[in-house]
Design an enzyme around this catalytic site. Structure first.
Site, PDB file in Angstrom:
ATOM      1  N   GLY A   1       0.703  -1.015  -0.435  1.00  0.00           N
ATOM      2  CA  GLY A   1       0.116  -0.336   0.211  1.00  0.00           C
ATOM      3  C   GLY A   1       0.308   1.253   0.161  1.00  0.00           C
ATOM      4  O   GLY A   1       2.005   1.108  -0.072  1.00  0.00           O
ATOM      5  N   CYS A   2       0.588   2.265  -0.268  1.00  0.00           N
ATOM      6  CA  CYS A   2       1.321   3.479  -0.124  1.00  0.00           C
ATOM      7  C   CYS A   2       1.622   4.232   0.995  1.00  0.00           C
ATOM      8  O   CYS A   2       2.906   4.611   1.383  1.00  0.00           O
ATOM      9  CB  CYS A   2       0.582   4.975  -0.839  1.00  0.00           C
ATOM     10  SG  CYS A   2      -1.435   4.798  -0.859  1.00  0.00           S
ATOM     11  N   TYR A   3       0.347   3.729   1.567  1.00  0.00           N
ATOM     12  CA  TYR A   3       1.062   4.531   3.490  1.00  0.00           C
ATOM     13  C   TYR A   3       2.062   3.738   3.628  1.00  0.00           C
ATOM     14  O   TYR A   3       2.538   4.013   4.263  1.00  0.00           O
ATOM     15  CB  TYR A   3       0.282   4.245   4.437  1.00  0.00           C
ATOM     16  CG  TYR A   3      -1.372   5.822   4.278  1.00  0.00           C
ATOM     17  CD1 TYR A   3      -0.659   6.942   4.391  1.00  0.00           C
ATOM     18  CD2 TYR A   3      -2.639   5.238   3.770  1.00  0.00           C
ATOM     19  CE1 TYR A   3      -1.861   7.478   4.413  1.00  0.00           C
ATOM     20  CE2 TYR A   3      -3.178   6.743   3.470  1.00  0.00           C
ATOM     21  CZ  TYR A   3      -3.042   8.043   3.942  1.00  0.00           C
ATOM     22  OH  TYR A   3      -4.015   9.025   3.744  1.00  0.00           O
TER      23      TYR A   3
END
Lengths: 345, 345, 345, 345
Positions: free
Chosen positions: D148-150
């Site tokens: 995921g990006c986070y």
């Protein structure tokens, strides 16, 4: 590999040249000059280039530039290039100037809009760098007056139609909208974030310096004086320019024929994308790229043509077209170093 | 205190009505209806109003509305108001409708642009709520068709000049640019942040439903059919609309006389601010307020007038003008509840 | 009507004072001074105020200010107010200073963060203008050191909890994000639209001048030295500031009790809105208004409290709180001139 | 040339994959599937790709995908990939999945955050695609759970320091800010332009689904359970994510040693750029690229380390890292197709 230099590398157009040239497969970027940042690594000024561009800026010196570069891009405020381009040319360099200094063949037209011209001799040799229109002359030029962003967005859709005498020149109105990066990195209250954000307005109404530039080129195409009404506006965004042009058609003509006129003129030119469907072009589809997207609609009630064009003002409107001109001058593929895919969003 | 209700309070125009009416010194906001949010406190939907608006939304019921309100604002998609406004009027309520349903006196014009009209009887009684132009009729009306945002921005600068026969109607081109809030709170890919941000484009070129609305009013003013070319564009900002209008002057006329024509027409009308200096109006100077700022420049080469107007599309272009109309209908000061100072930035 | 003047009216905080004071029911705005724009009508600099503010700017003169105003707001860069506030006070004026010059009671703390202090005598009399916290002292003060925007957003949520000894001071981290208007109207490359748009970054990490200001006040509340970690960030928007604060709870405590602690402290204070539900506050709900919205969530895994606050940096973070302090000093209703409804969007 | 397909090509991550893969020198993009747009030319949905991508979307069919592609990217909402990835793997395809479905080795952790897992058998074979950290395992994997990006923005700066035991895990707070494109192209009021513009707020405070993903990986690195406090915020911009991490140092350690720890871990990895100077990284320096820029400052008062990272959430946070993983799996240069120069502005 051709060695290239950028004079005035730290303004926005200069930095965009650095972006494009540093990724170009057939050139070596060898020298960057700056009036303000002599000795400073370029990537300290633009950290985006950290790990990408290793050069430090140098204070301009004609000797250093001539020693290190075969082609020179000058990205300076108008008036400064006049002082150095003649020397560069005299020393056998090819020059692509992004200011207005070499865009006019008639010095009087330049002087009416800008200031006294001190290198008039070169005007006869310089070529207006509208890449898709003056390709042959660009190929043989050693000085290019690279077009302004507004003129690029106005001229590309209009020239085929004026040449084909499909529109009545005296009825042309061009309503342009530009992102803020067009104003460059110079300090001014009008360019502050808080002054632009959530704001939209016209400026220099019917009085912008780019208007004589457009009119000079359009008159040449038409073979007669062309005067247009031009109103620029400032958009609350960074990159991107849209121009909506209104002009009466000279006769009844089908949509297909308008498309055919544009498509024929730009046949084989990858950076001009013409919409057949009437879908208006969107600035975001060209952001960061050298594309000019063109669309049109006819308002049949008034036999009025509505042309729309979009460009990235820093790319096709400045640095990208300059690199395209270099490609043409060097006999490279026109798209070399310019074939990036636009972002979907 | 007059009791007022808002039918369709949770769309952007409805919520803006709530903002303005909740701070109005002479009215009590007594009922808010919503198709989606029956039973939900309004401040849960718009937390900005926490501690300001205590009402909860109700599902629409004609009885509840009629019991609680003397004046009703309907802020619904077109077609829905036709179904309820006749009942409201029959029960003695004054209605200000923000949709297109009651803007046309000719049902054929409405039906050509929208859909079949089911309350044609009321069209003869409804008044087009362009506050500064139709003030007297508004004062005596019980149904107001509140103008669209684009028509407001086009009509206010043009009407005085058309009435004075200073411009040639067939040459009129209106190039409008609107913030995204004009599209409302309805879900659509085109209204997503990522689709609009750093983007600018035209849409519905020469095909927007607001064009017949403008033309109907302009034709009435001119006493003859007026057709214009109208192109709307979408701005990457929330509130604000700018329109640049191009029209050939019917005769040579000095700038002072153009100013005088506009100034005389709007004498004493606080919300119309006309620039004498040619300084183009900026949307941010009217944001959140009911002002319409107007500027102009003459392109003498073509005897072409360039008019520029700015409004906040949600205020003068919707909820603010609606409240202004209510003030006129109730005999209040025109500016009551609308005298907020714009933000400097 | 109390006569008020603004010294330094053309910066953003000054212009925001003009917005709020020109609409205030109990004061007359009588003099605006500007170092740059002496003689220029204020509405020429900020055309938003056309038809609203008739005053022209004057070059500062202590005599003119003292003759025309009973209360003076000074909205100048730090260091300048020290040079004029003593004179104003000596001539019986009440002064609300928006710079840092009168925020510290300890001149050493000021001098460590700013520069030599030349009006130390006044520091004993000046009161820190955090309106809801030091209300009584503000009511009797004649010099107010109006709080910085970051300190306001950090102190308002933290003070009740520190006073109640619910959080462990050494664990406090404040991560703040500010809109660009906080940087004011001064020219700097970092404030240019093209540098900020579509960009987000921290700056002055653990080194911002507002940190000692917060720590001085928190230490006073705690009765012991409080040091916090403070990191400001720059948001690509104009107005608005959000602060997320992390602090370990000193003991297990229910959400209801945290809410009760905050609610009790701010009981009856209209501008502080505390969310009971954990819904995070949003800057847009306070834009243009004097509200501070506060929310919180407990991360039970670590017994860590997460506090969130939002303000408009130009209103509650500057001009609005200054007007609130004036209201308190004059014995007016705290909300006079500040009761505008926020925009829904 | 390797033949690649994108399943779910019309969401933002999918379209970004198309951008990167269409310009990749060693792959042929052969099939794009879409649940919504079967039969529609991809460039009609994203006109940016006009003249660049000639493919039309197809409705998903396992046979068509397997016939046309050797490597398959799945860019679908979580839960859908579980239904098709096992079939793709069974037919000998390599799969890079951008959803959460194959990110967890422990199905219980997945199920606690998402939903029942129906392809648990594959979890043992799938590799978490954090390119710089799990390079060797990625090189031999046939199913990648792309991060995921986070998590990418949190893990890359933290992992070297946790491995070196320089920070105390229980003190870690990660305050993240994401551009709106992270929410994808799905319709929701919260993603409308007018809801996000000029707004900033936290959301899913200490409750985001990406938190267990980070904690699983950090626990693996630390060899013990790691719990962190994670608060995401929504930025009014399109692309870009910044994370500021706070953690107490386990012992006194010089800035140079922190830099050395990070630099050694990422030696030779072109996409990780670590600032030695404390200059905070800016999202705009990585926009459109696969870079992760990292900076840090130590708050010596509290022996607290402040780490800052920036990525483009759609590139290093999604499609770019996926392409990087493909490169690693295919034995290509890690940077193939990903070596675009960022924009200066």
């Amino acid at each position: 590999m051709t060695r290239v230099g950028v004079v005035g590398a730290t303004g926005y157009a200069g930095a965009e040249l650095v972006r494009l040239l540093s990724g170009h497969p057939s050139v070596d970027l060898t020298i960057l000059t700056s009036r303000q940042y002599g000795g400073v690594p370029f990537a300290d000024i633009y950290p985006a280039f950290s790990g990408v561009v290793e050069l430090a800026c140098e204070t301009f010196s004609i000797d250093a530039v001539c020693e290190k570069a075969d082609i020179v891009f000058t990205a300076l405020p108008h008036k400064l290039p006049m002082g150095i381009v003649p020397d560069l040319v005299a020393r056998g360099k090819k020059v692509i100037d992004l200011s207005a200094d070499f865009r006019f063949s008639d010095p009087g037209a330049y002087e009416a809009a800008y200031t006294a011209h001190t290198a008039k001799d070169l005007l006869g040799r310089s070529v207006y760098g509208l890449s898709e229109v003056f390709t042959d002359r660009i190929a043989h030029a050693d000085v290019i007056g690279n077009p302004g962003c507004y003129p690029t967005s106005v001229l590309l859709p209009l020239i085929p139609l004026i040449r084909a005498e499909l529109v009545i020149p005296s009825t042309i109105v061009a309503d342009s909208k530009s992102g803020v990066s067009g104003a460059g990195r110079a300090l001014s209250v009008a360019s502050l974030y808080s002054e632009v954000d959530e704001s939209f307005k016209a400026y220099k109404v019917a009085a912008h310096r780019h208007e004589p530039e457009m009119e000079a080129i359009l008159s040449g195409i038409a073979g007669a004086d062309v005067n247009i009404t031009f109103v620029p506006h400032l958009l609350p965004m960074n990159r991107g320019m849209e121009t909506t042009i209104y002009a009466n058609l000279s006769r009844d003509i089908a949509d297909e024929d308008i498309f055919a006129c544009l498509a024929a003129f730009y046949a084989g030119r990858r950076f001009i994308r013409i919409s057949e469907t009437g879908r208006p072009p969107d600035t975001r589809n060209v952001r960061g790229t050298n594309y000019c997207d063109i669309g049109f609609v006819v308002d049949r009630d008034h036999r009025r043509l509505i042309l729309m064009s979009v460009i990235d003002n820093l790319v096709k409107g400045a640095a990208g077209q300059a690199v395209q001109n270099m490609n043409i001058m060097l006999g490279l593929k026109e798209t070399a170093g310019l074939d990036m895919t636009p972002f979907p969003v």
